[in-house]
Design a protein around this motif. Structure first.
Motif, PDB file in Angstrom:
ATOM      1  N   GLU A 123       0.852  -1.186   0.000  1.00 43.58           N
ATOM      2  CA  GLU A 123       0.000   0.000   0.000  1.00 43.58           C
ATOM      3  C   GLU A 123       0.888   1.237   0.000  1.00 43.58           C
ATOM      4  O   GLU A 123       1.568   1.531   0.979  1.00 43.58           O
ATOM      5  N   GLY A 124       0.903   1.979  -1.107  1.00 43.41           N
ATOM      6  CA  GLY A 124       1.747   3.153  -1.219  1.00 43.41           C
ATOM      7  C   GLY A 124       2.979   2.890  -2.071  1.00 43.41           C
ATOM      8  O   GLY A 124       3.001   1.999  -2.925  1.00 43.41           O
ATOM      9  N   THR A 125       4.026   3.658  -1.833  1.00 40.54           N
ATOM     10  CA  THR A 125       5.272   3.578  -2.592  1.00 40.54           C
ATOM     11  C   THR A 125       6.312   2.808  -1.795  1.00 40.54           C
ATOM     12  O   THR A 125       6.490   3.052  -0.597  1.00 40.54           O
ATOM     13  N   LEU A 126       6.987   1.881  -2.452  1.00 40.23           N
ATOM     14  CA  LEU A 126       8.042   1.103  -1.797  1.00 40.23           C
ATOM     15  C   LEU A 126       9.359   1.859  -1.884  1.00 40.23           C
ATOM     16  O   LEU A 126       9.798   2.249  -2.974  1.00 40.23           O
ATOM     17  N   THR A 142      20.463  -4.073   9.427  1.00 37.65           N
ATOM     18  CA  THR A 142      20.671  -5.499   9.139  1.00 37.65           C
ATOM     19  C   THR A 142      20.861  -5.761   7.648  1.00 37.65           C
ATOM     20  O   THR A 142      21.151  -6.888   7.263  1.00 37.65           O
ATOM     21  N   GLY A 143      20.690  -4.749   6.823  1.00 38.06           N
ATOM     22  CA  GLY A 143      20.805  -4.911   5.384  1.00 38.06           C
ATOM     23  C   GLY A 143      20.015  -3.834   4.686  1.00 38.06           C
ATOM     24  O   GLY A 143      19.888  -2.711   5.204  1.00 38.06           O
ATOM     25  N   ILE A 144      19.468  -4.144   3.521  1.00 34.68           N
ATOM     26  CA  ILE A 144      18.627  -3.196   2.794  1.00 34.68           C
ATOM     27  C   ILE A 144      17.212  -3.303   3.358  1.00 34.68           C
ATOM     28  O   ILE A 144      16.599  -4.374   3.334  1.00 34.68           O
ATOM     29  N   GLY A 145      16.708  -2.210   3.901  1.00 33.84           N
ATOM     30  CA  GLY A 145      15.388  -2.207   4.504  1.00 33.84           C
ATOM     31  C   GLY A 145      14.310  -1.847   3.500  1.00 33.84           C
ATOM     32  O   GLY A 145      14.584  -1.256   2.444  1.00 33.84           O
ATOM     33  N   ALA A 146      13.064  -2.205   3.821  1.00 37.14           N
ATOM     34  CA  ALA A 146      11.913  -1.913   2.968  1.00 37.14           C
ATOM     35  C   ALA A 146      10.908  -1.079   3.749  1.00 37.14           C
ATOM     36  O   ALA A 146      10.496  -1.465   4.849  1.00 37.14           O
ATOM     37  N   ILE A 147      10.514   0.062   3.167  1.00 39.67           N
ATOM     38  CA  ILE A 147       9.596   0.999   3.800  1.00 39.67           C
ATOM     39  C   ILE A 147       8.437   1.266   2.848  1.00 39.67           C
ATOM     40  O   ILE A 147       8.650   1.476   1.644  1.00 39.67           O
ATOM     41  N   ALA A 148       7.226   1.289   3.369  1.00 42.76           N
ATOM     42  CA  ALA A 148       6.058   1.704   2.588  1.00 42.76           C
ATOM     43  C   ALA A 148       5.726   3.144   2.949  1.00 42.76           C
ATOM     44  O   ALA A 148       5.544   3.471   4.120  1.00 42.76           O
ATOM     45  N   ALA A 149       5.682   4.016   1.936  1.00 44.74           N
ATOM     46  CA  ALA A 149       5.317   5.420   2.118  1.00 44.74           C
ATOM     47  C   ALA A 149       3.923   5.614   1.527  1.00 44.74           C
ATOM     48  O   ALA A 149       3.728   5.478   0.317  1.00 44.74           O
ATOM     49  N   ARG A 150       2.964   5.943   2.376  1.00 46.20           N
ATOM     50  CA  ARG A 150       1.575   6.059   1.940  1.00 46.20           C
ATOM     51  C   ARG A 150       1.240   7.478   1.525  1.00 46.20           C
ATOM     52  O   ARG A 150       1.969   8.428   1.833  1.00 46.20           O
ATOM     53  N   GLU A 151       0.118   7.635   0.845  1.00 52.34           N
ATOM     54  CA  GLU A 151      -0.293   8.937   0.318  1.00 52.34           C
ATOM     55  C   GLU A 151      -0.510   9.964   1.416  1.00 52.34           C
ATOM     56  O   GLU A 151      -0.325  11.165   1.207  1.00 52.34           O
ATOM     57  N   ASP A 166       6.796  13.688  -4.893  1.00 51.08           N
ATOM     58  CA  ASP A 166       5.352  13.866  -4.752  1.00 51.08           C
ATOM     59  C   ASP A 166       4.959  14.761  -3.582  1.00 51.08           C
ATOM     60  O   ASP A 166       4.065  14.427  -2.797  1.00 51.08           O
ATOM     61  N   GLY A 167       5.601  15.914  -3.449  1.00 46.65           N
ATOM     62  CA  GLY A 167       5.249  16.820  -2.365  1.00 46.65           C
ATOM     63  C   GLY A 167       5.699  16.365  -0.998  1.00 46.65           C
ATOM     64  O   GLY A 167       5.218  16.871   0.026  1.00 46.65           O
ATOM     65  N   ARG A 168       6.615  15.407  -0.955  1.00 45.85           N
ATOM     66  CA  ARG A 168       7.132  14.870   0.308  1.00 45.85           C
ATOM     67  C   ARG A 168       8.654  14.954   0.310  1.00 45.85           C
ATOM     68  O   ARG A 168       9.301  14.870  -0.730  1.00 45.85           O
ATOM     69  N   LEU A 169       9.205  15.084   1.512  1.00 45.05           N
ATOM     70  CA  LEU A 169      10.651  15.012   1.716  1.00 45.05           C
ATOM     71  C   LEU A 169      10.909  13.960   2.777  1.00 45.05           C
ATOM     72  O   LEU A 169      10.419  14.073   3.904  1.00 45.05           O
ATOM     73  N   HIS A 170      11.663  12.907   2.403  1.00 49.29           N
ATOM     74  CA  HIS A 170      12.025  11.842   3.337  1.00 49.29           C
ATOM     75  C   HIS A 170      13.504  12.013   3.699  1.00 49.29           C
ATOM     76  O   HIS A 170      14.359  12.079   2.813  1.00 49.29           O
TER      77      HIS A 170
END
Length: 356
Positions: free
Chosen positions: A6-9, A24-33, A312-316
Motif C-alpha cells: 500500500e503506497g510507494t516502496l 541489518t541490510g537493505i530495509g523496505a519501507i512503505a510510504a503512503r499517500e 510527490d510533495g514529500r521530503l524523506h
C-alpha cells in the motif's frame, strides 16, 4: 502501488555491525499517500549497504558494501524482498556510492578510502559482468602550502565520492579529497577515460551533485565549506566553475558537514542536508538554473541527516545516528518543508531510493 504494497516502496541503505551500525541490510519501507511510513522488514541481509541505486527498467538494485569493499546486484522477489543477482564484485576501500547508466550498460562505484572510480558492465538482466578501474586522480592543488586531508589531518589523498550520469552521455565524478570534479567518456572495452576536469577551491570537499536540465548546469554540494558550486556547460563541451554560494540560509555552524543534495521534480528548488546542526536547507533555482538563492533552513527531525529523497510533495530524510526516517510535507509554492507527517525507526539509515 508496488505489488501488494500500500503506497510507494522505498528501499533504505544502512550501516550494519561491520561499520558499527544497527541496520541489518537493505530495509523496505512503505510510504503512503497520507505521509505515513511503515516498516515492512529487511528486504535482504547485506553488509553495510550504505548507498543504493536502481536499474532504469528492471526490478534490480545495486548496493555498495562499504566495509567489505564490494558491490552487488540484487533482484526483487515478492512484494518487497530482494535476492542476490550474481556474486559480490570487488570494489575499493570505503566504497561509498553507486550510480547507474540510464541506458543500463554499466554502473559506476566511487571509493572514499582509496580514491578508486570503478565501472562495472551489466548484462541484459542487470547482472554485473565486468570491472574496469578508471585512471587515478592527480591533486590539482599539489604543492600548495596548507594542503592537508581534512578527514585525517595528514597528507592530502584522493577520496572519490559520487557519480552523476550527465544528460549528454558523459559521467561526472567528485573527488572530496582533491577538491576535484572529473568528467569522463564511456568506452565498452576500457571503461572510463578522462574528458576534462574542474578544480574547485582547496578545502571545499565536493561531495554529491545533481544536474539542472534548463541551463545544462550541475550543482555540487561541498562537504567542508558547506556551499553549492554551480558548474556550467560551455560551447566547447567543458564545464566551468560559474559561481559558488552558501548551501544554507543561516550559514554553517562549527562541526557541520554537508551531505546530500537533491532537486525538486519541477526543478524549482534544491535541498541540501547539513549534518551537525541537523538541518535541511532550501535553495530557490534562479536564472534558468544558473544561480541558487538560499530560502530557508528547517530542523531535519533527527540526528545526522545523511541522505534525503524528494518525491510527490514529500521530503524523506534518513538520520543515520538517531535511527530514523522523517517525512515532511513540502509547500508547493515556497518549497519549504512544513509539517512532520511521520517518523519511522530504522537502523542507521544512510540512503533512500524508490523501488522500480
Amino acid at each position: 502501488m508496488a505489488g501488494n504494497i500500500e503506497g510507494t516502496l522505498i528501499w533504505a541503505g544502512a550501516y550494519t555491525a561491520d561499520s558499527d551500525g544497527s541496520g541489518t541490510g537493505i530495509g523496505a519501507i512503505a510510504a503512503r499517500e497520507d505521509g505515513s511510513l511503515s516498516w515492512l522488514g529487511t528486504a535482504v541481509e547485506a553488509p553495510s549497504p550504505s548507498f543504493l541505486a536502481v536499474h532504469p527498467t528492471l526490478p534490480v538494485v545495486y548496493a555498495v558494501a562499504e566495509a567489505a569493499r564490494t558491490v552487488r546486484a540484487y533482484r526483487r522477489t515478492g512484494p518487497f524482498g530482494l535476492e542476490p543477482l550474481g556474486e559480490a564484485w570487488p570494489a575499493g576501500a570505503a566504497a561509498c556510492h553507486v550510480a547507474v547508466d540510464p541506458s543500463a550498460r554499466f554502473i559506476v562505484v566511487n571509493c572514499w578510502g582509496d580514491g578508486n572510480v570503478l565501472l562495472y558492465g551489466l548484462d541484459d538482466d542487470g547482472g554485473i559482468t565486468s570491472r574496469f578501474a578508471a585512471p587515478p586522480a592527480k591533486d590539482p592543488h599539489a604543492g600548495v602550502d596548507g594542503g592537508i586531508d581534512i578527514a585525517t589531518g595528514g597528507p592530502r589523498v584522493s577520496r572519490a565520492h559520487a557519480s552523476l550520469m550527465l544528460e549528454d552521455g558523459r559521467i561526472m565524478t567528485t573527488d572530496l579529497g582533491f577538491d576535484l570534479v572529473r568528467v569522463w567518456n564511456y568506452f565498452p572495452d576500457t571503461g572510463l577515460l578522462p574528458d576534462h576536469q574542474v578544480a574547485l577551491p582547496m578545502g571545499s570537499g565536493p561531495r554529491h551533485l545533481v544536474q539542472h536540465p534548463s541551463a545544462d548546469a550541475v550543482f555540487v554540494v561541498t562537504e567542508y565549506t558547506i556551499e553549492v558550486v554551480v558548474l556550467l556547460h560551455g560551447a566547447d563541451g567543458r564545464f566551468v566553475l560559474h559561481r559558488r554560494g552558501p548551501a544554507t540560509a543561516g550559514g554553517a555552524a562549527d562541526g557541520d558537514a554537508a551531505a546530500e543534495i537533491a532537486l525538486s521534480p519541477d526543478n524549482r528548488f534544491v535541498y541540501t542536508g547539513i549534518r551537525g546542526s541537523n538541518r535541511i536547507s532550501v535553495l530557490a533555482v534562479e536564472g534558468s538554473g544558473t544561480r541558487l538563492r538560499p530560502v530557508a533552513d528547517v530542523p531535519s527531525g533527527g540526528d545526522w541527516p545523511r541522505h534525503h529523497l524528494v518525491r510527490d510533495g514529500r521530503l524523506h530524510v534518513a538520520h543515520e545516528r538517531s535511527n530514523q526516517v522523517t517525512t515532511f510535507a513540502l509547500d508547493h509554492a515556497t518549497g519549504i518543508p512544513g509539517e512532520v507527517l511521520d517518523q519511522l525507526n530504522v537502523g542507521s539509515p544512510t540512503a533512500l531510493v524508490i523501488a522500480p
